[in-house]
Design a protein around this motif. Structure first.
Motif, short mmCIF file in Angstrom:
data_model
loop_
_atom_site.label_atom_id
_atom_site.label_comp_id
_atom_site.label_asym_id
_atom_site.label_seq_id
_atom_site.Cartn_x
_atom_site.Cartn_y
_atom_site.Cartn_z
N ARG A 63 -5.84 13.56 8.07
CA ARG A 63 -5.03 14.54 8.44
C ARG A 63 -3.58 14.30 8.42
NH1 ARG A 63 -6.68 15.88 14.28
NH2 ARG A 63 -6.38 13.71 14.43
N PHE A 64 -3.12 13.09 8.29
CA PHE A 64 -1.79 12.91 8.30
C PHE A 64 -0.96 12.24 6.88
CE2 PHE A 64 -3.11 12.39 12.72
CZ PHE A 64 -2.41 13.75 13.50
N PHE A 65 -1.70 11.28 6.58
CA PHE A 65 -1.62 10.54 5.29
C PHE A 65 -2.62 10.37 4.26
CE2 PHE A 65 1.82 9.10 8.17
CZ PHE A 65 2.94 9.14 7.57
N ARG A 66 -2.31 10.52 2.97
CA ARG A 66 -3.56 10.12 2.16
C ARG A 66 -3.07 8.81 1.28
NH1 ARG A 66 -2.57 12.67 -2.85
NH2 ARG A 66 -1.49 14.20 -2.73
N PRO A 67 -3.93 8.36 0.82
CA PRO A 67 -3.58 7.23 -0.14
C PRO A 67 -3.04 7.75 -1.56
CG PRO A 67 -5.71 6.86 0.54
CD PRO A 67 -5.09 7.98 1.17
N VAL A 68 -2.18 6.90 -2.23
CA VAL A 68 -1.75 7.14 -3.61
C VAL A 68 -2.80 6.43 -4.42
CG1 VAL A 68 0.06 7.12 -5.13
CG2 VAL A 68 0.75 7.74 -2.83
N THR A 69 -3.17 7.04 -5.25
CA THR A 69 -4.23 6.52 -6.20
C THR A 69 -3.85 6.12 -7.46
OG1 THR A 69 -5.35 8.68 -6.77
CG2 THR A 69 -6.27 7.64 -5.03
N ASP A 70 -2.73 6.55 -7.82
CA ASP A 70 -2.37 6.03 -9.22
C ASP A 70 -0.91 5.42 -9.32
OD1 ASP A 70 -0.88 9.37 -10.26
OD2 ASP A 70 -0.51 8.29 -8.50
N THR A 95 11.55 6.48 -3.05
CA THR A 95 12.86 6.79 -3.98
C THR A 95 14.29 6.73 -3.23
OG1 THR A 95 12.64 9.20 -3.13
CG2 THR A 95 11.31 8.46 -5.22
N GLY A 96 14.27 5.63 -1.94
CA GLY A 96 15.30 5.81 -1.11
C GLY A 96 15.33 4.77 -0.18
N ARG A 97 16.30 4.86 0.81
CA ARG A 97 16.35 3.71 1.61
C ARG A 97 15.94 4.19 3.16
NH1 ARG A 97 21.87 0.39 1.12
NH2 ARG A 97 23.12 2.43 1.53
N ASP A 98 15.42 5.40 3.26
CA ASP A 98 14.96 5.70 4.42
C ASP A 98 13.55 5.14 4.88
OD1 ASP A 98 16.49 8.00 4.45
OD2 ASP A 98 15.32 9.35 3.95
N ASP A 148 0.91 -1.31 -0.04
CA ASP A 148 0.10 0.03 -0.14
C ASP A 148 0.88 1.10 -0.25
OD1 ASP A 148 -2.21 -1.81 0.13
OD2 ASP A 148 -2.68 -1.27 2.17
N ARG A 149 0.61 2.34 -0.70
CA ARG A 149 1.26 3.47 -0.89
C ARG A 149 0.52 4.49 -0.39
NH1 ARG A 149 3.18 3.98 -6.43
NH2 ARG A 149 1.06 4.87 -6.88
N PHE A 150 1.31 5.75 0.33
CA PHE A 150 0.79 6.79 0.78
C PHE A 150 1.71 8.16 0.71
CE2 PHE A 150 -1.22 3.18 3.15
CZ PHE A 150 -2.51 3.69 3.36
N ILE A 151 1.17 9.24 0.86
CA ILE A 151 1.89 10.43 0.74
C ILE A 151 1.32 11.17 2.17
CG2 ILE A 151 2.06 12.73 -0.03
CD1 ILE A 151 1.77 11.52 -2.72
N LYS A 152 2.43 11.62 3.01
CA LYS A 152 2.19 12.42 3.91
C LYS A 152 1.76 13.78 3.64
CE LYS A 152 4.82 13.30 8.40
NZ LYS A 152 3.72 13.73 8.95
N VAL A 153 0.54 14.18 4.37
CA VAL A 153 -0.02 15.36 3.87
C VAL A 153 0.69 16.85 4.24
CG1 VAL A 153 -2.21 16.72 4.80
CG2 VAL A 153 -2.24 14.27 4.53
N ASP A 154 1.43 16.76 5.14
CA ASP A 154 2.20 18.06 5.27
C ASP A 154 3.57 18.02 4.74
OD1 ASP A 154 3.52 16.50 7.17
OD2 ASP A 154 3.26 17.78 8.83
N SER A 155 3.83 17.22 4.17
CA SER A 155 5.23 17.45 3.28
C SER A 155 5.43 18.40 2.30
CB SER A 155 5.45 15.81 2.76
OG SER A 155 6.51 15.70 2.10
N VAL A 164 6.73 12.83 -1.04
CA VAL A 164 7.26 11.66 -1.07
C VAL A 164 6.32 10.42 -1.03
CG1 VAL A 164 8.78 10.32 0.43
CG2 VAL A 164 9.06 12.49 0.08
N ILE A 165 6.44 9.43 -1.75
CA ILE A 165 5.66 8.30 -1.61
C ILE A 165 6.25 7.14 -0.65
CG2 ILE A 165 4.52 6.39 -2.84
CD1 ILE A 165 4.37 8.23 -5.20
#
Length: 80
Positions: A73-80, A57-60, A23-30, A34-35
């Motif tokens: 409020r914190f994360f949202r799913p990536v839809t594509d 995109t990295g090892r973090d 599952d993939r997410f983006i942090k809202v306040d970034s 960053v996926i």
């Protein structure tokens, strides 16, 4: 790729939040999007479920509770 492949995101029939590896997410306040990809869901007796996330995109990596990960409020799913 949908955020929760092959199933809707949300709660399962037992009321558990549905999150699984891939599952993939983006942090809202970034400042820069960053996926984050769920690497593993961690279940420890007596503690809330957590997800280990890795940057696409990295090892973090980081670990967050599943409740936080599914809170828009914190994360949202990536839809594509």
């Amino acid at each position: 790729m949908p955020p929760c492949p092959g199933r809707p995101c949300g709660e399962d029939m037992r009321g558990k939040l549905q999150i699984e590896a891939g599952d993939r997410f983006i942090k809202v306040d970034s400042k820069q999007p960053v996926i984050w990809i769920v690497d593993k869901v961690l279940e420890t007796p007596g503690l809330p479920r957590h997800a280990r996330l890795v940057k696409e995109t990295g090892r973090d990596s980081t670990t967050v509770s599943v409740e936080t990960l599914t809170n828009t409020r914190f994360f949202r799913p990536v839809t594509d």
